[in-house]
Design an enzyme around this catalytic site. Structure first.
Site, PDB file in Angstrom:
ATOM      1  N   GLY A  97       0.845  -1.197   0.000  1.00 43.77           N
ATOM      2  CA  GLY A  97       0.000   0.000   0.000  1.00 43.77           C
ATOM      3  C   GLY A  97       0.876   1.240   0.000  1.00 43.77           C
ATOM      4  O   GLY A  97       1.972   1.231   0.573  1.00 43.77           O
TER       5      GLY A  97
ATOM      6  N   ARG B   3      -4.001  -8.761  -7.918  1.00 45.52           N
ATOM      7  CA  ARG B   3      -3.364 -10.048  -7.612  1.00 45.52           C
ATOM      8  C   ARG B   3      -3.923 -10.668  -6.338  1.00 45.52           C
ATOM      9  O   ARG B   3      -4.134 -11.870  -6.250  1.00 45.52           O
ATOM     10  CB  ARG B   3      -1.854  -9.833  -7.406  1.00 45.52           C
ATOM     11  CG  ARG B   3      -1.069  -9.527  -8.639  1.00 45.52           C
ATOM     12  CD  ARG B   3       0.356  -9.178  -8.248  1.00 45.52           C
ATOM     13  NE  ARG B   3       0.363  -7.961  -7.454  1.00 45.52           N
ATOM     14  CZ  ARG B   3       0.590  -6.752  -7.944  1.00 45.52           C
ATOM     15  NH1 ARG B   3       0.861  -6.589  -9.205  1.00 45.52           N
ATOM     16  NH2 ARG B   3       0.564  -5.684  -7.155  1.00 45.52           N
ATOM     17  N   ILE B   4      -4.160  -9.811  -5.330  1.00 47.87           N
ATOM     18  CA  ILE B   4      -4.604 -10.356  -4.040  1.00 47.87           C
ATOM     19  C   ILE B   4      -6.020 -10.911  -4.148  1.00 47.87           C
ATOM     20  O   ILE B   4      -6.306 -12.009  -3.639  1.00 47.87           O
ATOM     21  CB  ILE B   4      -4.470  -9.280  -2.928  1.00 47.87           C
ATOM     22  CG1 ILE B   4      -2.975  -8.998  -2.677  1.00 47.87           C
ATOM     23  CG2 ILE B   4      -5.151  -9.743  -1.637  1.00 47.87           C
ATOM     24  CD1 ILE B   4      -2.680  -7.885  -1.692  1.00 47.87           C
TER      25      ILE B   4
ATOM     26  N   ARG C   9     -11.553  -6.200 -15.665  1.00 43.98           N
ATOM     27  CA  ARG C   9     -10.170  -6.687 -15.753  1.00 43.98           C
ATOM     28  C   ARG C   9     -10.218  -8.124 -16.265  1.00 43.98           C
ATOM     29  O   ARG C   9     -10.011  -9.072 -15.505  1.00 43.98           O
ATOM     30  CB  ARG C   9      -9.506  -6.628 -14.384  1.00 43.98           C
ATOM     31  CG  ARG C   9      -9.570  -5.239 -13.812  1.00 43.98           C
ATOM     32  CD  ARG C   9      -8.678  -5.082 -12.634  1.00 43.98           C
ATOM     33  NE  ARG C   9      -8.337  -3.679 -12.520  1.00 43.98           N
ATOM     34  CZ  ARG C   9      -7.123  -3.244 -12.245  1.00 43.98           C
ATOM     35  NH1 ARG C   9      -6.136  -4.080 -12.072  1.00 43.98           N
ATOM     36  NH2 ARG C   9      -6.899  -1.966 -12.159  1.00 43.98           N
TER      37      ARG C   9
ATOM     38  N   ARG D  58      -7.453  -1.402   3.417  1.00 39.36           N
ATOM     39  CA  ARG D  58      -7.151  -0.269   4.279  1.00 39.36           C
ATOM     40  C   ARG D  58      -8.440   0.143   4.996  1.00 39.36           C
ATOM     41  O   ARG D  58      -9.523   0.128   4.397  1.00 39.36           O
ATOM     42  CB  ARG D  58      -6.640   0.927   3.462  1.00 39.36           C
ATOM     43  CG  ARG D  58      -5.206   0.815   2.988  1.00 39.36           C
ATOM     44  CD  ARG D  58      -4.223   0.885   4.164  1.00 39.36           C
ATOM     45  NE  ARG D  58      -2.839   0.845   3.725  1.00 39.36           N
ATOM     46  CZ  ARG D  58      -2.101  -0.258   3.633  1.00 39.36           C
ATOM     47  NH1 ARG D  58      -2.615  -1.436   3.950  1.00 39.36           N
ATOM     48  NH2 ARG D  58      -0.837  -0.188   3.243  1.00 39.36           N
TER      49      ARG D  58
ATOM     50  N   GLU E 202      -5.322   3.153  13.474  1.00 39.12           N
ATOM     51  CA  GLU E 202      -4.611   1.944  13.904  1.00 39.12           C
ATOM     52  C   GLU E 202      -3.527   2.385  14.882  1.00 39.12           C
ATOM     53  O   GLU E 202      -2.765   3.288  14.533  1.00 39.12           O
ATOM     54  CB  GLU E 202      -3.985   1.231  12.700  1.00 39.12           C
ATOM     55  CG  GLU E 202      -5.051   0.605  11.825  1.00 39.12           C
ATOM     56  CD  GLU E 202      -4.486  -0.144  10.624  1.00 39.12           C
ATOM     57  OE1 GLU E 202      -3.244  -0.259  10.510  1.00 39.12           O
ATOM     58  OE2 GLU E 202      -5.270  -0.596   9.799  1.00 39.12           O
TER      59      GLU E 202
ATOM     60  N   HIS F  70      -3.989  -5.561  11.897  1.00 34.36           N
ATOM     61  CA  HIS F  70      -3.248  -5.352  10.639  1.00 34.36           C
ATOM     62  C   HIS F  70      -2.085  -6.354  10.498  1.00 34.36           C
ATOM     63  O   HIS F  70      -0.908  -5.970  10.477  1.00 34.36           O
ATOM     64  CB  HIS F  70      -2.741  -3.903  10.557  1.00 34.36           C
ATOM     65  CG  HIS F  70      -2.443  -3.463   9.156  1.00 34.36           C
ATOM     66  ND1 HIS F  70      -2.543  -2.156   8.744  1.00 34.36           N
ATOM     67  CD2 HIS F  70      -2.034  -4.150   8.057  1.00 34.36           C
ATOM     68  CE1 HIS F  70      -2.222  -2.050   7.464  1.00 34.36           C
ATOM     69  NE2 HIS F  70      -1.898  -3.263   7.028  1.00 34.36           N
ATOM     70  N   ILE F  71      -2.451  -7.622  10.354  1.00 34.14           N
ATOM     71  CA  ILE F  71      -1.419  -8.666  10.308  1.00 34.14           C
ATOM     72  C   ILE F  71      -1.465  -9.473   9.009  1.00 34.14           C
ATOM     73  O   ILE F  71      -0.859 -10.548   8.929  1.00 34.14           O
ATOM     74  CB  ILE F  71      -1.546  -9.652  11.506  1.00 34.14           C
ATOM     75  CG1 ILE F  71      -2.965 -10.253  11.559  1.00 34.14           C
ATOM     76  CG2 ILE F  71      -1.178  -8.978  12.811  1.00 34.14           C
ATOM     77  CD1 ILE F  71      -3.063 -11.504  12.416  1.00 34.14           C
TER      78      ILE F  71
END
Ligand SMILES: O=CC(=O)O
Length: 365
Positions: free
Chosen positions: A115, A200-201, A225, A282, A311, A330-331
Site C-alpha cells: 500500500g 493479484r490479491i 479486468r 485499508r 490503527e 493489521h497482520i
C-alpha cells in the site's frame, strides 16, 4: 533508539589498517564512508533487508532501532535532513513537510509495503516535475500476495463460522448441551463471493476459496479486468450488484480518493442480512460508523477487519463491543518469510534506485 551503520564491504575487502585494535574506524575508512549515499531507515526492519543494506558496500545508513515504537515525527524530520535515500514503513506519513525536511538530496524513497496511501504521490510528483532526476519510489507488491490471501481466508472463515465467539463460549461456561442452532454461521459452499477491487490479491483469495465450492465469483473495479477475472472465472458487476449479490464481500482495493469510505451506509443497505463483509485492504475504505450501524442492526451478518481507522483502534471503540465483528491488528502479511521478503525487496529497491537503475518494483508516479 537509533544506530548508525555502514554498509560494510566483506571484511577481506577492507584494508586491514582500516580498523584499529579497538574496532574504531580509521580516518581512511571514515573518508570512504563519507562519500557513500546517506540513507535513513525508519524502522528495525526484518533481518534480510538489513543484511542487504549492510553488505551492499553502497550506502551508509542510520536506523530507528525499534520495531515496537515508530520513530517520533520530530526525530524523523531531523534524521531525514540531507539524506539520499529513505526506507520507510506504512506508519510514516511521507508528505510535503517531510520532503521539505529531507531536502533536494533525496532521490529514492522505498516503502516496505504494497500500500502507498501513506505517501503523498502528488507532492512526490510535483518534486519530480521540478527536479530533472526526481524522487523515485519503490514498494513491495507480489511478495506478500500469498500471505495476505491466506489471512483473508482465515479471517473470512473465523467471522462466518463465528470462531471467536465459539472459543469464548467454550472457555467461559457457555458450552451447555449440543444445540441445534447454537453458534450457527454461514458457509461458503454454494455462495457468491464478491471482490471489491480485483488485483493479484483478489485473485489469490478467490483461488483459495474456490475449493470450498463457491458457486460464483463476482467483482467490481474502475473497469473490467478480463485477464485477471478469467483466472478465477469472475463476472464483472456494478458496485450495487456486488453489494446485492455477495454472500461474502471481500474488499481488496487500494485506498485512494475514489475509494475512501466507498463501503458506507449506501453499500451496506444493499447487502443481504446474511452477508459477511471482510476488509484486509485499508481501514479508510470503510465508513466505520455506518459499518457499526449495519452490524448492530443486523443489516449484515458479520464483519472481519484486519485494518481500521485509526490503527491501533482504541480498545473502547464501539466496533469492539460487537460479537459479530472480528478485528485483527493489521497482520495480513505477517508471516516470517513474507516480512523478510518485503524487507529484502525494499532494501533492493532502494539500492537499485540509488545506483540509478530500474527498481525491482517501482511505482510509476
Ligand atoms: O498493509 C500492508 C502493506 O501495505 O504492505
Amino acid at each position: 533508539m537509533w544506530c548508525r551503520c555502514v554498509a560494510l564491504r566483506p571484511l577481506q575487502q577492507l584494508a586491514v589498517t582500516s580498523l584499529n585494535t579497538t574496532g574504531l574506524l580509521t580516518r581512511n575508512l571514515q573518508r570512504e564512508m563519507s562519500t557513500l549515499p546517506r540513507v535513513y531507515v525508519t524502522r528495525q526492519i526484518p533481518p534480510e533487508g538489513l543484511k542487504i543494506l549492510r553488505e551492499s558496500g553502497q550506502v551508509q545508513f542510520e536506523l530507528w532501532d525499534s520495531d515496537d515504537i515508530p520513530v517520533p515525527r520530530k526525530e524523523l524530520l531531523q534524521k531525514v535532513k540531507g539524506v539520499d535515500g529513505l526506507l520507510c514503513v506504512l506508519t510514516e506519513k511521507i508528505d510535503a513537510e517531510l520532503l521539505d525536511a529531507a531536502g533536494p538530496n533525496l532521490k529514492v524513497l522505498s516503502t516496505m509495503s504494497v500500500g502507498f496511501d501513506h505517501l503523498s504521490l502528488e507532492e512526490l510528483k510535483k518534486r519530480s516535475d521540478q527536479n530533472i532526476i526526481g524522487i523515485r519510489v519503490g514498494y513491495t507488491p507480489e511478495v506478500l500476495t500469498d500471505a495476505v490471501a491466506e489471512l483473508t481466508v482465515a479471517l473470512l472463515l473465523t467471522t462466518s463460522r463465528r470462531l471467536i465467539e465459539a472459543t469464548h463460549e467454550a472457555k467461559t461456561g457457555g458450552w451447555g448441551t449440543w444445540r441445534t442452532l447454537w453458534l450457527c454461521g454461514h458457509e461458503l459452499a454454494n455462495s457468491t463471493v464478491g471482490i471489491l477491487g480485483l488485483g493479484r490479491i483478489g485473485v489469490a483469495i478467490a483461488e483459495r476459496l474456490a475449493p470450498f465450492k463457491v458457486k460464483k465469483f463476482i467483482y467490481t473495479d474502475l473497469e473490467p479486468r478480463p485477464e485477471l477475472a478469467s483466472v478465477i472465472n469472475a463476472e464483472y458487476v456494478s458496485l450495487d450488484e456486488l453489494a446485492k449479490q455477495s454472500d461474502f464481500l471481500a474488499v481488496c482495493c487500494a485506498l485512494t480518493p475514489e475509494t475512501k469510505e466507498i463501503c458506507n451506509k449506501d453499500l451496506f443497505s444493499k447487502m443481504k442480512n446474511t452477508s459477511i463483509f471482510i476488509n484486509t485492504s485499508r481501514g479508510g475504505v470503510v465508513n466505520q460508523e455506518d459499518l457499526y450501524e449495519a452490524l448492530s442492526t443486523g443489516q449484515i451478518a458479520g464483519a472481519g477487519l484486519d485494518v481500521t481507522v485509526p490503527e491501533p483502534l482504541p480498545i473502547n471503540h464501539q466496533l469492539f463491543t460487537l460479537k459479530n465483528c472480528v478485528i485483527l491488528p493489521h497482520i495480513a502479511s505477517a508471516s516470517y518469510s513474507t516480512r523478510n521478503a518485503m524487507s529484502a525487496l525494499a532494501a533492493n529497491n532502494l539500492l537499485c534506485g540509488l545506483r540509478g537503475e530500474a527498481m525491482i518494483k517501482e511505482l510509476k508516479l
